[in-house]
Every structure is written in structure tokens, then in C-alpha cells.
Design a protein around this motif. Sequence first.
Motif, PDB file in Angstrom:
ATOM      1  N   HIS A 213       1.914   1.436   1.359  1.00 31.68           N
ATOM      2  CA  HIS A 213       3.210   0.934   0.894  1.00 31.68           C
ATOM      3  C   HIS A 213       3.166  -0.579   0.708  1.00 31.68           C
ATOM      4  O   HIS A 213       3.699  -1.121  -0.246  1.00 31.68           O
ATOM      5  N   PRO A 217      -1.575  -1.576  -5.018  1.00 29.46           N
ATOM      6  CA  PRO A 217      -0.743  -1.782  -6.209  1.00 29.46           C
ATOM      7  C   PRO A 217      -0.544  -0.476  -6.976  1.00 29.46           C
ATOM      8  O   PRO A 217      -1.415   0.379  -6.990  1.00 29.46           O
ATOM      9  N   MET A 218       0.621  -0.339  -7.548  1.00 32.51           N
ATOM     10  CA  MET A 218       0.981   0.887  -8.233  1.00 32.51           C
ATOM     11  C   MET A 218       0.052   1.253  -9.387  1.00 32.51           C
ATOM     12  O   MET A 218      -0.350   2.406  -9.498  1.00 32.51           O
ATOM     13  N   PRO A 219      -0.292   0.328 -10.241  1.00 38.06           N
ATOM     14  CA  PRO A 219      -1.101   0.716 -11.407  1.00 38.06           C
ATOM     15  C   PRO A 219      -2.418   1.368 -11.003  1.00 38.06           C
ATOM     16  O   PRO A 219      -2.946   2.231 -11.710  1.00 38.06           O
ATOM     17  N   VAL A 221      -3.080   3.501  -8.446  1.00 36.98           N
ATOM     18  CA  VAL A 221      -2.912   4.930  -8.193  1.00 36.98           C
ATOM     19  C   VAL A 221      -2.654   5.669  -9.502  1.00 36.98           C
ATOM     20  O   VAL A 221      -3.226   6.726  -9.763  1.00 36.98           O
ATOM     21  N   VAL A 222      -1.790   5.096 -10.321  1.00 41.56           N
ATOM     22  CA  VAL A 222      -1.441   5.757 -11.573  1.00 41.56           C
ATOM     23  C   VAL A 222      -2.678   5.925 -12.454  1.00 41.56           C
ATOM     24  O   VAL A 222      -2.872   6.946 -13.102  1.00 41.56           O
ATOM     25  N   GLY A 226      -2.833   9.542 -11.995  1.00 37.51           N
ATOM     26  CA  GLY A 226      -1.571   9.665 -12.711  1.00 37.51           C
ATOM     27  C   GLY A 226      -1.607  10.722 -13.797  1.00 37.51           C
ATOM     28  O   GLY A 226      -2.581  11.453 -13.938  1.00 37.51           O
ATOM     29  N   THR A 258       2.573   8.974  -3.495  1.00 39.21           N
ATOM     30  CA  THR A 258       3.594   9.438  -4.434  1.00 39.21           C
ATOM     31  C   THR A 258       4.535   8.295  -4.794  1.00 39.21           C
ATOM     32  O   THR A 258       4.918   8.115  -5.947  1.00 39.21           O
ATOM     33  N   ALA A 259       4.903   7.501  -3.783  1.00 32.03           N
ATOM     34  CA  ALA A 259       5.777   6.359  -4.040  1.00 32.03           C
ATOM     35  C   ALA A 259       5.102   5.365  -4.988  1.00 32.03           C
ATOM     36  O   ALA A 259       5.747   4.613  -5.690  1.00 32.03           O
ATOM     37  N   LYS A 260       3.767   5.387  -4.985  1.00 31.02           N
ATOM     38  CA  LYS A 260       3.024   4.470  -5.843  1.00 31.02           C
ATOM     39  C   LYS A 260       2.662   5.094  -7.183  1.00 31.02           C
ATOM     40  O   LYS A 260       1.806   4.587  -7.904  1.00 31.02           O
ATOM     41  N   GLY A 261       3.246   6.250  -7.477  1.00 36.85           N
ATOM     42  CA  GLY A 261       3.053   6.797  -8.809  1.00 36.85           C
ATOM     43  C   GLY A 261       2.205   8.053  -8.901  1.00 36.85           C
ATOM     44  O   GLY A 261       1.936   8.537  -9.982  1.00 36.85           O
TER      45      GLY A 261
END
Lengths: 316, 83
Positions: A213, A217-219, A221-222, A226, A258-261
Amino acid sequence: VIKRFADWLAFDKIGLAPKTHWGEGVDFFVYDIIKIFALLTLIVYGVAVIRSFFPPERARRILGGKREFFGNTLAALLGIVTPFCSCSACPLFIGFIESGIPLGVAMSFLISSPTVNEVALVMLWGLFGWKIALLYIGTGVAIAIVAGWVLGRMHMESQIEEYVLQMKVGNPQEIESPSWRQRHDDAVVYTKGILKKVGPFVLMGIAVGAAIHGWVPMPFVVRIAGPGNPFAVPIAVILGVPMYSNAAGAIPIVQALTAKGLPLGTALALMMSIVALSLPEIIILRRVVKWRLLGVFVAVVAAAIIVIGYLFNAVL
Amino acid sequence: MKVQVLGPGCAKCKKTYDVVVDALRQLGENADVEKIDRIDEIMKFGVMMTPAVVVNGKVKCSGKIPTVAEVTNYIATALAEAE
């Protein structure tokens, strides 16, 4: 209330600033731990009391002489409320087969029983909310019904080890029905045992989840898992097989991802695979069925989970 | 008196065996304690959940590790019945 306590502890007491990596991480960690352990205690105790009313002898009596599809459905539902431990998988299977319960129906039970378990339920409820928890139960039962039914249709009775079919099973003896006091005592002992067993994994999982959390960074994981990666769901299922004993620790990590995409269908597929396909259970089952049936069992369950994963990715 | 502990040999079954031995020692009762791990032997008792405790051929509990107090109780009951 818990949220406020966690905020207070992380920001006021320890003095971390909100909106920083450490601040958000510690805040999540404290909040999740309190919530999860409270839920675990309540739910595991409740489930243990309910289960004291459904010994496997009762499931066996109910399932005896039931027809296929209806039998699969019943078996999947009974799998939820009947207590189960993987050491008992063999005697249970033999007891079922010996009393004339069709192979596919017995399989439905063996799939649903470990899949829909109270620890996974608590973790999902606490971290994802009750809707996802219900969705999980629903899909777990659906997979157990369909996979058991498919296995039954394949008529692989010859794949049961011969000695199982020849075995003489004694009539179950009537054990005194426990008193409420007894049910309560047993449930307390059971709850303590579970907390002790999964506690360290929960702590570890939530710690890693909190770190994700705060830092990942989100990108990132996506990009890896993704919607752009069509193989994410099958890979998630394969990854889940060796992670059997750590469902409690894996779910917080999955939640953070999941929160990160990470798409929810992929996340669900991973969690289903962790509990439904476990290496030790497969090894134990090898003692009562031959390799071919075991292989088909794994393939059918894996296929069902993959379908569910894609379906939810498309719908949700 | 004959006490049998049924279980394929998992951690829970071993724990149950220890509990039974403990209970007998506390009672000062001499009993023939036997560990049964062969699946066909277990099935003869009609037990589907292990561990199980059998006293004088009677299944007393199955699917859980009993406490010392519970096992003491089973044995006391069996002793009373034997008289």
C-alpha cells in the motif's frame, strides 16, 4: 472506531505524518490487524459451533442415494458446514464411496469443504467487504457443483483404488450428542488453535500488504497483471497451488495488489486456487484414487477457476 | 481396559495419543493403549473424522483433540460400565 484508533496511534502517538509512505503503511497495518483478529475470533467461533451440528456421518446419511446433479449441489452445500481437515480426507472419501455415494458427488464435497473455509471468509470480509466474501462463497460452491458433476459424468470409478471398494466400513457408532456447554468448549479450543496457527501468517500478510500500500507504484502491478495481460488468470491459478497453507497470509497481499490495480477476477482466481488446489491434499488423495483421476480432478478444478477469473474480469 | 487412538499419523493424532497417556497417568489407571494408523482398521470403527478415541471398543469422540478432562471422563464412564 478502529479506524480512528489506528489514525491516532499512527499519526498522533508515533508521530508519523499522514500521506507519507510510513504513515499510511503503519495506519493500514494497525487498522487491519485489529479488525481481522476481532473478526477471526467471532467468525471462527461461530462456525465451530454451527459445525458441531453437522458431523460427517450426517452428511453421509443425507447424501446416500441422492441423484447426480441434486446430489452435487447438496454435497457442495454440506461441504461448507461439515468440519474438515485434510488428514480426514481419506476416511471421509472411503466412507462416502462405501455407502454408495456417487464419485462425482463425493468430489463436490471434497472441493467445497476446503474452499469455503472460515479463515478465507473472514479475510475476504475484513479486507474486501461482505459483497466479495459472498461472491467468493457463491463461486466456491458453483465450482464444487460443476467440477464434481463433470467428474461424475466422466465415469472414472475404475480410477478408485481397488482396496477402497473392497473395504468393509463398520457402522458409525452413535456418539453422544454434545451439550451446549461441550459445543462452546470445543469451539473455544478450536478458535484458539486456529488463531495460533494462522496468526503469524495474518500478521506477515498484513505487513507485506501494508508495505505494498505504501510503496509499490500502481502502474507496476497493472503492467504485470493488469487487463493487458491475457495470461494473468492462468498464471495466478498456477501460483496458487503451492501456497496452500498460507491463504490467511496471501489474502492481505492480494487485497493490496487489487487496490493497486490487480483485476478482481484474477485476484479471486488466485485465492480460489490457493485453497481449492493444495499440494498436501492432492498427495493424501493419491492414497484412495489413481493418478489419472487425480490429474483430471486438478485439471477440472483449475479450468473452473480460470473460467470464473475471466468471467469476473469481464463483468466487474 | 483398552484404549485405541485412531488416526493416520498427523500432528493432531499424535497430540491425542499424548492426551490419552496423560489422562491414564493422572488416573493411575493401567490400560492397553494402542495407536491405529491403518486406514482399513480405522474404517472398521465407522469413523470418518480423525483423530478418534475408542475405549473398550466404543467410539468416544472423533474429529477433534479431546482435553485430558474429557478423556478422563470417557475412561471413568467405561470403568463404571465394566462393573
